[in-house]
Design an enzyme around this catalytic site. Structure first.
Site, short mmCIF file in Angstrom:
data_model
loop_
_atom_site.label_atom_id
_atom_site.label_comp_id
_atom_site.label_asym_id
_atom_site.label_seq_id
_atom_site.Cartn_x
_atom_site.Cartn_y
_atom_site.Cartn_z
N LYS A 10 3.78 1.58 -3.69
CA LYS A 10 3.36 0.93 -4.75
C LYS A 10 4.34 0.98 -6.12
O LYS A 10 4.30 0.02 -6.92
CB LYS A 10 1.94 1.34 -5.45
CG LYS A 10 1.02 0.86 -4.19
CD LYS A 10 -0.44 1.15 -4.59
CE LYS A 10 -1.51 0.86 -3.48
NZ LYS A 10 -2.85 0.89 -4.00
N ARG A 12 -6.75 19.19 -9.96
CA ARG A 12 -6.39 20.40 -9.35
C ARG A 12 -4.98 20.85 -10.32
O ARG A 12 -5.15 22.15 -10.74
CB ARG A 12 -5.90 20.42 -7.91
CG ARG A 12 -5.92 21.87 -7.20
CD ARG A 12 -5.48 21.58 -5.55
NE ARG A 12 -4.30 20.37 -5.47
CZ ARG A 12 -3.95 19.90 -4.29
NH1 ARG A 12 -4.50 20.26 -3.18
NH2 ARG A 12 -2.94 18.94 -4.31
N THR A 13 -4.26 19.85 -10.32
CA THR A 13 -3.00 20.47 -11.38
C THR A 13 -3.36 20.19 -12.59
O THR A 13 -3.12 18.79 -13.01
CB THR A 13 -1.76 19.88 -10.84
OG1 THR A 13 -1.64 20.18 -9.39
CG2 THR A 13 -0.57 20.40 -11.50
N ALA A 47 -5.60 12.96 -10.47
CA ALA A 47 -4.52 12.38 -11.34
C ALA A 47 -3.30 11.82 -10.91
O ALA A 47 -2.08 12.04 -11.45
CB ALA A 47 -4.29 13.67 -12.61
N THR A 57 0.88 -1.36 -0.22
CA THR A 57 0.07 0.04 0.00
C THR A 57 0.71 1.20 -0.21
O THR A 57 2.12 1.06 -0.25
CB THR A 57 -1.08 0.02 1.22
OG1 THR A 57 -2.04 1.06 0.91
CG2 THR A 57 -0.43 -0.13 2.56
N TYR A 115 -12.39 5.29 2.17
CA TYR A 115 -13.39 4.74 3.09
C TYR A 115 -13.34 5.02 4.37
O TYR A 115 -12.06 5.67 4.76
CB TYR A 115 -13.36 3.08 2.85
CG TYR A 115 -12.15 2.26 3.24
CD1 TYR A 115 -11.36 2.21 2.10
CD2 TYR A 115 -11.85 1.88 4.47
CE1 TYR A 115 -9.95 1.54 2.62
CE2 TYR A 115 -10.61 1.34 4.78
CZ TYR A 115 -9.74 1.37 3.85
OH TYR A 115 -8.54 0.75 3.97
P1 ATR Z 1 -2.17 8.83 -4.65
O1 ATR Z 1 -1.20 7.87 -4.94
O2 ATR Z 1 -3.14 8.66 -3.50
O3 ATR Z 1 -3.18 9.20 -5.88
P2 ATR Z 1 -0.78 11.31 -5.14
O4 ATR Z 1 -0.28 10.77 -6.43
O5 ATR Z 1 -0.20 12.23 -4.46
O6 ATR Z 1 -1.47 10.20 -4.24
O7 ATR Z 1 -2.22 12.24 -5.64
C1 ATR Z 1 -2.99 12.96 -4.81
C2 ATR Z 1 -4.18 13.36 -6.01
O8 ATR Z 1 -5.07 14.01 -5.17
C3 ATR Z 1 -3.56 14.18 -6.87
O9 ATR Z 1 -4.40 14.28 -8.14
C4 ATR Z 1 -3.93 15.71 -6.20
O10 ATR Z 1 -4.03 16.75 -6.98
P3 ATR Z 1 -2.73 17.50 -7.56
O11 ATR Z 1 -2.13 16.85 -8.57
O12 ATR Z 1 -3.05 18.75 -8.06
O13 ATR Z 1 -1.74 17.60 -6.36
C5 ATR Z 1 -5.24 15.37 -5.41
N1 ATR Z 1 -5.55 16.03 -4.11
C6 ATR Z 1 -4.95 15.91 -2.89
N2 ATR Z 1 -5.45 17.00 -2.08
C7 ATR Z 1 -6.46 17.68 -2.66
C8 ATR Z 1 -7.44 18.52 -2.57
N3 ATR Z 1 -7.39 19.31 -1.30
N4 ATR Z 1 -8.09 19.21 -3.33
C9 ATR Z 1 -8.19 18.61 -4.57
N5 ATR Z 1 -7.40 17.47 -5.20
C10 ATR Z 1 -6.40 17.05 -4.20
#
Ligand code: ATR
Length: 281
Positions: A68, A154-155, A130, A64, A223
């Site tokens: 990964k 967001r990005t 993403a 996890t 969850y």
């Molecule tokens: P994971 O492996 O859980 O997907 P990650 O690769 O760090 O973790 O990706 C986190 C995702 O959640 C990203 O899409 C992030 O957006 P950014 O790419 O703009 O950083 C999104 N994310 C995290 N916190 C957020 C928030 N408060 N509002 C909207 N999107 C969020």
């Protein structure tokens, strides 16, 4: 190692992982004697642990966050699921060395189809996020042949990059990318909205227009207490909502079948965990 077949879930943090409960439940269905541990690791202790575990006769590992990608990299060969996702949640020792799989996306699709009666094929789907979690589910969702897939993040550039690569592999599906702020203009356009962001882990406000989820089936990969998107979507007028507990159980069932060749029943342990997380939450 002495007690039956050895398994573990590797992560950081990992103390709240439900995988040991799930796999003990599965093992009991077939009368297997297994040990399934939680193992907290660091970046530099991950690969040595994996090698030692399998050298000592360990049968299977779940992986996890945040390992990964590393799990994928330390494998000798990759199932198409891990190859597509460039990330692995399941490792096993095989005749060809350590093999890597990613059962997250197929687990999600099984949960959507068989627990929630939702067929992704032919539907208009929006995925929020993403990052790694989106990358893990993208291939299996696209393999269902949805009518269209929108990725909103967001990005924006991260969504655009994922969309470009996915479009190349799935030319038949219309794939688009948006920033979260552009979603305002897309309200009412979707049959399914999947939250694949990690926003449930943080305490920030959910910056989404409610119109996007109104009268739509919403699925949160998170969850328990982290399923903040699911709770928000219910209040915002979603037609129905699901959290990621079903996906968790389904991905575990697929891992179990990879390791031991038997496909366990999932509904009973799912119900058990629903009750447990309700009590915890
Ligand atoms: P994971 O492996 O859980 O997907 P990650 O690769 O760090 O973790 O990706 C986190 C995702 O959640 C990203 O899409 C992030 O957006 P950014 O790419 O703009 O950083 C999104 N994310 C995290 N916190 C957020 C928030 N408060 N509002 C909207 N999107 C969020």
């Amino acid at each position: 190692m002495s007690e039956g077949k050895q398994f573990a879930v590797l992560g950081s943090p990992v103390e709240h992982s439900l995988s040991p409960v799930i796999h003990q439940h599965f093992a009991a269905q077939f009368g297997y004697d297994i040990t399934y541990a939680r193992q907290l690791l660091q970046r530099d202790t991950f690969e040595p642990f994996v090698r030692k575990f399998f050298a000592a006769g360990g049968v299977g590992l779940n992986v996890t966050l945040p390992f990964k990608l590393q799990a994928n990299e330390c494998a000798r060969w990759h199932d198409v699921s891990a190859h597509q996702a460039a990330a692995a949640n399941t490792l096993a020792m095989t005749d060809q060395g350590i093999g890597a799989w990613n059962t997250d996306g197929a687990g999600l699709v099984n949960d959507l189809r068989h627990r929630h009666g939702f067929e992704p094929g032919g539907k208009k789907i929006l995925i929020l996020g993403a990052g790694g979690a989106t990358q893990g589910i993208l291939g299996p969702i696209l393999a269902c042949r949805p009518a269209s897939l929108a990725l909103a993040n967001r990005t924006l550039t991260k969504a655009q990059n994922l969309a470009r690569n996915a479009q190349h592999l799935h030319p038949q599906c219309h794939i688009s990318a948006f920033s979260l702020t552009e979603l305002n203009e897309r309200s009412g356009d979707f049959d399914l909205v999947i939250n694949s962001t990690s926003l449930g882990l943080h305490d920030g406000r959910i910056m989404l227009p409610a119109e996007v989820v109104r009268n739509t089936f919403c699925y949160d990969l998170s969850y328990g207490a982290s399923a903040r998107f699911a709770r928000w979507a219910r209040d915002a007028g979603a037609s129905s909502v699901a959290d990621g507990l079903g996906m968790l159980v389904e991905q575990a069932a697929l891992s179990f079948a990879i390791w031991l060749g038997d496909k366990p029943q999932t509904q009973q342990v799912y119900q058990l965990l629903v009750e447990r997380t309700q009590h915890d939450g």
